[in-house]
Write an enzyme that holds these catalytic residues in place. Structure first.
Site, mmCIF file in Angstrom:
data_model
loop_
_atom_site.group_PDB
_atom_site.id
_atom_site.type_symbol
_atom_site.label_atom_id
_atom_site.label_comp_id
_atom_site.label_asym_id
_atom_site.label_seq_id
_atom_site.Cartn_x
_atom_site.Cartn_y
_atom_site.Cartn_z
ATOM 1 C CD GLU A 1 -2.517 3.904 12.427
ATOM 2 O OE1 GLU A 1 -3.073 4.411 11.454
ATOM 3 O OE2 GLU A 1 -2.625 2.699 12.714
ATOM 4 C CG ASP B 1 -1.259 -0.929 11.277
ATOM 5 O OD1 ASP B 1 -1.315 0.171 10.717
ATOM 6 O OD2 ASP B 1 -2.112 -1.829 11.106
ATOM 7 C CG ASN C 1 11.336 -6.391 -10.163
ATOM 8 O OD1 ASN C 1 10.564 -5.443 -10.297
ATOM 9 N ND2 ASN C 1 11.077 -7.410 -9.372
HETATM 10 C C1 GLC Z 1 -3.394 1.617 9.724
HETATM 11 C C2 GLC Z 1 -2.631 1.806 8.435
HETATM 12 C C3 GLC Z 1 -3.576 1.657 7.292
HETATM 13 C C4 GLC Z 1 -4.191 0.275 7.334
HETATM 14 C C5 GLC Z 1 -4.837 -0.003 8.682
HETATM 15 C C6 GLC Z 1 -5.137 -1.460 8.863
HETATM 16 O O1 GLC Z 1 -4.323 2.610 9.949
HETATM 17 O O2 GLC Z 1 -1.979 3.048 8.452
HETATM 18 O O3 GLC Z 1 -2.978 1.882 6.055
HETATM 19 O O4 GLC Z 1 -5.163 0.148 6.335
HETATM 20 O O5 GLC Z 1 -3.985 0.351 9.736
HETATM 21 O O6 GLC Z 1 -3.959 -2.182 9.050
#
Ligand code: GLC
Length: 497
Positions: free
Chosen positions: A250, A195, A25
């Protein structure tokens, strides 16, 4: 009895950072419609699944990892209808789609935190009274992990003050996230990237860290055992849906054995093994990393990662382009899934020289270095000058003048380009899928700088040194010039027996 391999176990997953992928956009920021229009490119590239980093309603204090509404799309990225259309198109093209989920903290703009500021429902976060910060914890982005509100109490945030940490001992928090998972599963997502997966629970007494490392599993602020019950509950939810919905966590930890705590038959399907991403370009480091990862119980569901939105792009870490090609061949030849980061198929370098005035990463503002904007610069699609077909507007981060040869258009026309190489490698990997045994057999090599391993019909040999080394066999794929029967420094070959 036939056993089928779950789709995620050897999937190639392509990480999309929506803000920097494609802008439909003209506002200078990527969006879901932009991504949707480029899905055929991704299907053609040959990846199996997409992982989308957050596109939820957010003030973007941390690129969207500060979520104000977990059940909606931020207007700058589009609408829920756009999301539904994206899922439908992706599935039609044979691409799975996983989305990020951010359970450790909300945005300070989240209604819960707004209520907390007004003095109501504070127990959903980690508020404490006192004249001084309640403990010695520092934010991961620099500065204290505690911020004081108007009435004098403190709240905890492991990241920016705009990302207050949730209290996972509160039943409402647990319930809310179960609803959020179902909300997106009902919309058809194939899974979640979780995350800060090891961060949810903190020491009940919020003990000081003292001299200990913040990221050691089991420290007062990370890797607490209570988190495992959450993942068992989530696994039950995922398993209650058809078609193998999955979760990848993660988890930053030095020890792959620590990852195994998360990767269990009744918990997460995978956790990122960031160990290769942290390894230097060296035969010894790569071999040790792979051996340690595969030998650990988490190695039953390996994940290989060279780049993501948080680190310096590997093309800049490794230097010569052959090395990036060889590293791709190396991870694609290993058992497990490979997570690619958008733009690596174009060989995009880290943009180190962004003007400070353009930087947006909170790491930069909190004084912990230049931050992560350099790997988040919008993709170049076509043309010879910025915005390189990214969209009609001025991109939210400036693209270098030198990127004309790196566009998708330019590289599609060149059979020797990085993009053409990625397409060939991914097509071969697909062809070989199902024929490769899980075990990796390391082979003797003529030099300590050369790594070679075999999996059934495929042999992968990488020359980490500078001197050419001879090889013998039928070449399926090569990084660098092998015409003289030698692998050049930094090059690699896939051979068939
Ligand atoms: C994880 C994400 C990163 C973010 C952090 C806080 O490490 O990959 O990008 O800043 O979490 O949410």
């Amino acid at each position: 009895m036939t056993t089928t391999t779950p789709w995620w176990r050897d999937a190639v997953v392509y990480q999309v950072y929506p803000r920097s992928f494609a802008d439909s956009n003209g506002d200078g920021e990527g969006d879901l419609q932009g991504l949707r229009s480029r899905l055929p490119y991704l299907a053609d590239l040959g990846v199996d699944a997409l992982w989308l980093t957050p596109f939820y309603t957010s003030p973007l204090a941390d690129g969207g990892y500060d979520v104000a509404d977990y059940r909606d799309v931020d207007p700058r990225f589009g609408t829920l209808a756009d999301f539904d259309a994206l899922v439908a198109d992706a599935h039609r093209l044979g691409l799975r789609l996983i989305v990020d989920i951010v359970p450790n903290h909300t945005s300070s703009a989240h209604p819960w935190f707004q209520e907390a500021l007004a003095g109501y429902g504070r127990e959903r976060y980690l508020f404490r009274e006192g004249d001084a910060p309640p403990n010695d914890w520092q934010s991961n982005f620099g500065g204290p992990a505690w911020t004081r509100v108007e009435d004098g109490s403190w709240y905890l945030h492991l990241y920016t003050p705009a990302q207050p940490d949730l209290n996972w001992r509160h039943p409402e928090v647990r319930k809310e996230f179960e609803h959020i998972l179902r909300f997106w599963l009902d919309r058809g997502v194939d899974g979640f990237r979780i995350d800060v997966a090891a961060g949810l629970f903190k020491h009940p007494g919020l003990a000081d860290l003292g001299e200990g490392g913040t990221h050691a599993v089991g420290s007062p602020m990370y890797g607490r055992p209570e988190v495992h019950q959450i993942y068992r509950d989530w696994r039950a939810i995922l398993d209650s849906y058809p078609d193998e919905r999955m979760a990848v966590g993660e988890v930053w930890t030095e020890s792959p054995d620590d990852l195994a705590l998360y990767v269990r038959p009744d918990e997460l399907h995978q956790a990122f093994q960031f160990h290769l991403l942290l390894a230097p370009w060296s035969a010894r480091a790569f071999r040790e990393t792979v051996e340690t990862c595969l030998a650990s119980p988490s190695g039953k569901a390996p994940t290989w990662v060279l780049s993501n939105h948080d680190v310096i792009r590997h093309s800049s870490r490794y230097g010569p382009a052959e090395r990036s090609r060889s590293a791709l061949m190396f991870i694609l030849a290993l058992p497990g899934s490979a997570y690619l980061y958008q733009g690596e198929e174009l060989g995009l370098p880290e943009v180190f020289d962004l003007p400070d005035a353009a930087r947006q990463d909170p790491i930069f503002f909190q004084g912990k270095g230049k931050g992560r904007d350099g790997c988040r610069v919008p993709l170049p699609w076509s043309g010879t000058a910025a915005p390189y077909g990214f969209g009609a507007g001025e991109p939210w981060l400036p693209q270098p003048d030198s990127w004309a040869p790196l566009t998708v258009q330019a590289q599609s026309a060149d059979p020797e380009s990085m993009l053409a190489f990625y397409r060939r490698a991914l097509a071969l990997r697909r062809r070989l899928r199902g024929t490769l045994p899980v075990d990796v057999e390391w082979l003797e090599t003529s030099s300590p700088d050369v790594l070679s391993f075999r999996r059934g019909p495929l042999t992968c040999t990488v020359n980490f040194g500078d001197e050419p080394v001879p090889f013998d066999g039928a070449v399926l794929l090569a990084a660098g010039d092998v015409a003289a029967g030698k692998i050049q420094g930094g090059g690699a070959v896939w051979l068939t027996v």
